[in-house]
Scaffold this motif. Structure first.
Motif, short mmCIF file in Angstrom:
data_model
loop_
_atom_site.label_atom_id
_atom_site.label_comp_id
_atom_site.label_asym_id
_atom_site.label_seq_id
_atom_site.Cartn_x
_atom_site.Cartn_y
_atom_site.Cartn_z
N ALA A 1 66.59 -43.72 9.54
CA ALA A 1 65.54 -42.70 9.53
C ALA A 1 66.07 -41.35 10.02
N LEU A 2 67.04 -41.40 10.92
CA LEU A 2 67.64 -40.17 11.46
C LEU A 2 68.86 -39.72 10.66
N ASP A 3 69.25 -40.53 9.67
CA ASP A 3 70.42 -40.25 8.82
C ASP A 3 71.69 -40.10 9.69
N LEU A 4 71.89 -41.08 10.59
CA LEU A 4 73.04 -41.06 11.48
C LEU A 4 74.05 -42.13 11.09
N ASP A 5 75.31 -41.75 11.07
CA ASP A 5 76.40 -42.68 10.82
C ASP A 5 76.93 -43.16 12.17
N TYR A 6 76.60 -44.39 12.52
CA TYR A 6 76.98 -44.91 13.84
C TYR A 6 78.32 -45.65 13.83
N GLU A 7 78.92 -45.80 12.68
CA GLU A 7 80.17 -46.56 12.61
C GLU A 7 81.28 -45.93 13.45
N LYS A 8 81.26 -44.61 13.60
CA LYS A 8 82.31 -43.95 14.38
C LYS A 8 82.21 -44.25 15.87
N LEU A 9 81.11 -44.86 16.30
CA LEU A 9 80.93 -45.21 17.71
C LEU A 9 81.45 -46.60 18.03
N ARG A 10 81.65 -47.39 17.00
CA ARG A 10 81.95 -48.81 17.19
C ARG A 10 83.21 -49.03 18.04
N ASP A 11 84.26 -48.30 17.77
CA ASP A 11 85.52 -48.50 18.48
C ASP A 11 85.49 -47.98 19.91
N MET A 12 84.42 -47.28 20.30
CA MET A 12 84.31 -46.76 21.65
C MET A 12 83.67 -47.75 22.62
N CYS A 13 83.28 -48.91 22.10
CA CYS A 13 82.53 -49.86 22.91
C CYS A 13 83.22 -51.22 22.95
N ASP A 14 83.06 -51.93 24.05
CA ASP A 14 83.59 -53.28 24.15
C ASP A 14 82.82 -54.24 23.25
N GLY A 15 81.54 -53.98 23.10
CA GLY A 15 80.70 -54.78 22.22
C GLY A 15 79.80 -53.87 21.40
N PHE A 16 79.41 -54.33 20.19
CA PHE A 16 78.58 -53.50 19.32
C PHE A 16 77.61 -54.40 18.58
N VAL A 17 76.32 -54.12 18.72
CA VAL A 17 75.28 -54.98 18.15
C VAL A 17 74.35 -54.14 17.29
N GLU A 18 73.97 -54.66 16.14
CA GLU A 18 73.02 -53.98 15.26
C GLU A 18 71.72 -54.78 15.25
N ILE A 19 70.60 -54.10 15.49
CA ILE A 19 69.30 -54.76 15.51
C ILE A 19 68.27 -53.90 14.79
N GLN A 20 67.08 -54.47 14.64
CA GLN A 20 65.96 -53.73 14.06
C GLN A 20 64.79 -53.77 15.04
N THR A 21 63.82 -52.92 14.81
CA THR A 21 62.71 -52.76 15.76
C THR A 21 61.84 -54.01 15.81
N SER A 22 61.54 -54.41 17.04
CA SER A 22 60.62 -55.52 17.30
C SER A 22 59.92 -55.23 18.60
N LYS A 23 58.93 -56.05 18.95
CA LYS A 23 58.17 -55.79 20.18
C LYS A 23 58.94 -56.22 21.42
N GLU A 24 59.69 -57.31 21.34
CA GLU A 24 60.51 -57.74 22.46
C GLU A 24 61.46 -58.81 22.01
#
Length: 350
Positions: A325-348
């Motif tokens: 929705a924000l038109d952001l490419d997050y792939e360039k952040l992946r190598d900056m983190c020890d772990g990387f998780v992709e999720i979608q919106t939910s209540k909990e």
């Protein structure tokens, strides 16, 4: 287990009537019920959750599961079902809950989040009931321990301390032309004090304008979010703040509509619609807290002998729907983190 939410009316009538919560009955010691066992010793575990939000729910669920696993392994029973409460972010209610648990002669208090831990600390100064806290972001700053390596006489636990610099590095990498950043938090939350101070220093040193907005209720947080949108900030940062976490589902679409990514100090924010959460794994935090409870109750260790556990907080959780929705490419952040998780919106978290 359906969670018990204690209203003020219920609290006022505890001493006069047999308490019945929304999720089960209070324990009654009749000599043959929940507090007796043929196979091994039973320990009463009082769990006090500060508020109902996705992060703290994860901790409680995994704490209970791990206690069950340890109980089976060691041939004991941890009775937490009769001694679980949710204080709903009300200090008067939490104080009443802790008093009730002490009167029930629980073997340990397990407060979830900083405000609850501070109330437990005060309530156990004279009786020295062991306190094993979870999700306290700055135990030393909150006055709970002298240092993480030297806990108080009867208190220790697990910390969800946030690496503020690391999450702001992600923000800067995402938008290298960033000029103005909003800080959204509850000024009454001890967990927010240190990371907000660190964030202001980081951003000001980078020559980035800082806009601070705070709120202590859902309505105030929504107004604060509106104000940040009106200020046209390029991004918003929130630390491990339970007040903002509780309101996230009500504000994330405001930020999306304004084209503003929200960077937060826990994965649960991202699950509730924020662009990115960064921090500890709260499921693991619950497991580690349970292990410390068992060390004190079953193994006979003193809380003062157990250093506060601080987990690796190098996992980023990205909400892919919000990123799109924000038109952001997050792939360039992946190598900056020890772990990387992709999720979608939910209540909990389930």
């Amino acid at each position: 287990m359906k969670k018990k939410i204690i209203s003020m009316l219920m609290i006022m009538t505890m001493a006069a009537a047999c308490f019945a919560g929304c999720g089960g009955k209070k324990a009654v010691d009749n000599g043959a019920g929940a507090d007796t066992a043929a196979d091994g010793k039973i320990y009463k575990v009082g769990i006090i959750q500060y508020v109902d939000d996705a992060s703290l729910n994860q901790i409680v669920d995994n704490l209970e599961k791990e206690l069950d696993a340890i109980a089976e392994e060691k041939g004991v029973t941890f009775n937490y079902k009769d001694y679980y409460y949710n204080g709903q972010a009300d200090s008067t209610t939490i104080n009443q809950i802790v008093t009730e648990l002490i009167n029930d002669e629980v073997d340990v208090l397990v407060p979830i989040a900083t405000p609850t831990a501070m109330i437990c600390q005060s309530a156990t100064e004279d009786n020295q009931i062991p306190v094993i806290f979870a999700a306290v972001s700055d135990p030393e700053g909150a006055g709970l321990v002298a240092s993480n390596d030297a806990p108080g006489a009867n208190i220790t636990g697990t910390s969800d301390a946030l690496n503020t610099e690391a999450i702001l590095d992600l923000m800067m990498e995402q938008d290298r032309d960033l000029q103005k950043v909003g800080l959204l938090y509850d000024k009454s939350q001890d967990a927010s004090t240190a990371p907000i101070k660190a964030a202001k220093a980081y951003l000001e040193n980078a020559g980035i304008e800082v806009v601070e907005k705070t709120g202590t209720t859902n309505d105030e947080v929504m107004l604060a979010a509106d104000a940040l949108c009106a200020e046209k900030v390029g991004a918003v940062f929130t630390p491990t703040d339970n007040t903002i976490m509780t309101a996230e589902l009500a504000i994330y679409e405001k930020f999306i509509d304004a084209g503003i990514p929200h960077y937060c100090g826990a994965d649960s924010f991202a699950l509730n619609g924020a662009y990115l959460g960064y921090g500890v794994n709260y499921a693991t935090l619950g497991v580690e807290t349970a292990k410390m409870v068992a060390e004190v109750l079953v193994d006979g260790k003193e809380p003062a002998s157990l250093a506060v556990k601080t987990l690796d907080n190098g996992t980023a959780t990205v909400n892919t729907e919000t990123a799109a929705a924000l038109d952001l490419d997050y792939e360039k952040l992946r190598d900056m983190c020890d772990g990387f998780v992709e999720i979608q919106t939910s209540k909990e978290f389930e």
